[in-house]
Design an enzyme around this catalytic site. Sequence first.
Site, mmCIF file in Angstrom:
data_model
loop_
_atom_site.group_PDB
_atom_site.id
_atom_site.type_symbol
_atom_site.label_atom_id
_atom_site.label_comp_id
_atom_site.label_asym_id
_atom_site.label_seq_id
_atom_site.Cartn_x
_atom_site.Cartn_y
_atom_site.Cartn_z
ATOM 1 C CE LYS A 1 -7.291 -0.521 6.275
ATOM 2 N NZ LYS A 1 -7.984 0.174 5.219
ATOM 3 C CG ASP B 1 0.582 -2.321 6.165
ATOM 4 O OD1 ASP B 1 -0.326 -2.457 7.007
ATOM 5 O OD2 ASP B 1 0.432 -1.661 5.112
ATOM 6 C CG HIS C 1 -1.898 1.003 1.428
ATOM 7 N ND1 HIS C 1 -1.613 2.289 1.815
ATOM 8 C CD2 HIS C 1 -3.240 0.948 1.276
ATOM 9 C CE1 HIS C 1 -2.735 2.984 1.892
ATOM 10 N NE2 HIS C 1 -3.753 2.193 1.564
ATOM 11 C CD GLN D 1 -6.827 -4.518 4.137
ATOM 12 O OE1 GLN D 1 -7.777 -5.216 4.520
ATOM 13 N NE2 GLN D 1 -7.007 -3.281 3.714
ATOM 14 C CB CYS E 1 -3.773 3.276 -1.491
ATOM 15 S SG CYS E 1 -5.053 4.453 -1.101
HETATM 16 N N1 PLP Z 1 -1.762 -0.579 4.537
HETATM 17 C C1 PLP Z 1 -2.735 -1.318 3.997
HETATM 18 C C2 PLP Z 1 -2.405 -2.697 3.493
HETATM 19 C C3 PLP Z 1 -4.036 -0.827 3.903
HETATM 20 O O1 PLP Z 1 -4.987 -1.574 3.353
HETATM 21 C C4 PLP Z 1 -4.305 0.475 4.395
HETATM 22 C C5 PLP Z 1 -5.662 1.056 4.264
HETATM 23 O O2 PLP Z 1 -6.375 0.810 3.327
HETATM 24 C C6 PLP Z 1 -3.274 1.208 4.959
HETATM 25 C C7 PLP Z 1 -2.014 0.657 5.017
HETATM 26 C C8 PLP Z 1 -3.480 2.596 5.504
HETATM 27 O O3 PLP Z 1 -4.303 2.560 6.604
HETATM 28 P P1 PLP Z 1 -4.812 3.923 7.284
HETATM 29 O O4 PLP Z 1 -5.359 4.760 6.166
HETATM 30 O O5 PLP Z 1 -5.842 3.487 8.254
HETATM 31 O O6 PLP Z 1 -3.644 4.552 7.932
#
Ligand code: PLP
Length: 412
Positions: free
Chosen positions: A232, A206, A129, A209, A370
Amino acid sequence: MNATPAHDAIDWDRLRADFPLLRRKVHGKPLIYFDSANTGQKPECVIAATDDFYRRHNANVSRAVHALGSEATEAYEGARRKLAAFLHVRADELVLCSGTTFALNLVAYSWALPRLQAGDAILVTRMEHHANIVPWQLIAQRTGATIKVAELLPDGRLDLPALYAAMTPEVKLLAVAHVSNVLGTLNPVAEICREAARRGITTVVDGSQAVPHMPVDIAAIGCDFYAFTGHKLCGPTGTGGLWAKREHLQAMPPFLGGGEMIKEVRFDGTAFNDPPHKFEAGTPNIAGFVGLGAAVDYLSGIGMAAIHAREADLLAHASEELRKIDGLRIFGNAPDKAAVISFTIDGVHSHDLATLLDLEGVAVRSGQHCAHPLLQWLGVGTTCRASLAFYNTHAEVDAFVAALRKVVRLLA
Ligand code: PLP
């Protein structure tokens, strides 16, 4: 993954009734919410806990000695303890923050910026992401380090031999998703972190998910840093956390300065608070964390293994039905994957699909999720993404597939 007996014994329809928003209609149709990878819906108990905090306990944390101040501090620290137990880590190693993006930037600016220099490299995977790419690019620009990319196999798994071969001596940091938000791929992060540690590489996982969809034991993964986001995870927006090994938290300078993160401030020098408070400057999202604590209680009551099995069941059903649609292509077919289905349909733009599906009451995301570098590699401009959670049903999958067939006929 096969359904477990525990999963079969759970009345999922009754649990679904805990989510008030799922009872609403959109464009006159019952809502089918297939966008949980974007943000999850909230059960009544989370909404009630947040509401109750503002009605009965609202005060700032760690500042006031009055009763409300103690209650607010206890509620906030209680949420930290619940999250730590949920993720199998120590509470004093868990920094509470606004979510994954903040958590990864904290590692970037507080751990990587003071350490990296020209000649060093940061290894990221193709499936990250933007939140796990852009902070490292910013640090690379500031330090002269370079970014290396670990590529994927056609089915959306990481090419592990290539990843390990890329772990060369100049690599100081590896940033890897536990689960891909586009492909759904579940990466073997424990094995990856072990290989990285053998080569002296610091690891950042990270978990955005993964944490909402399966049991996660951070201690067993053996990473250096693990980031996650609360919204989430059935929790309020603006909540999340960073777990880090204590030695890192001790050594890292503060990221932001302000109240809460200090022991004593003098004009000739300031003494910082102990971790994790050293990294929690300013008034936090107290009510949000109270809600997230309630979410963790709620999910633990169901059981994350049962949730994982339930979602695997929904994923299998949805994948099977979608594959019957002519011209539909699914991106991400790893054997271990979360209930995320990114797809395109020949000759139809994803935004048109998502817009018409919305008119049928179906909420899916369309776009690049993203993850521009991943979409570039997939060779598509955009995809539609249906992402499911345990509160979805087989009947919703059938209604979604029927709506999709209808929409495709309209657009053909
Ligand atoms: N990393 C992953 C794999 C994500 O799916 C997301 C959000 O969609 C993020 C990071 C970023 O999360 P946040 O916008 O809650 O900081």
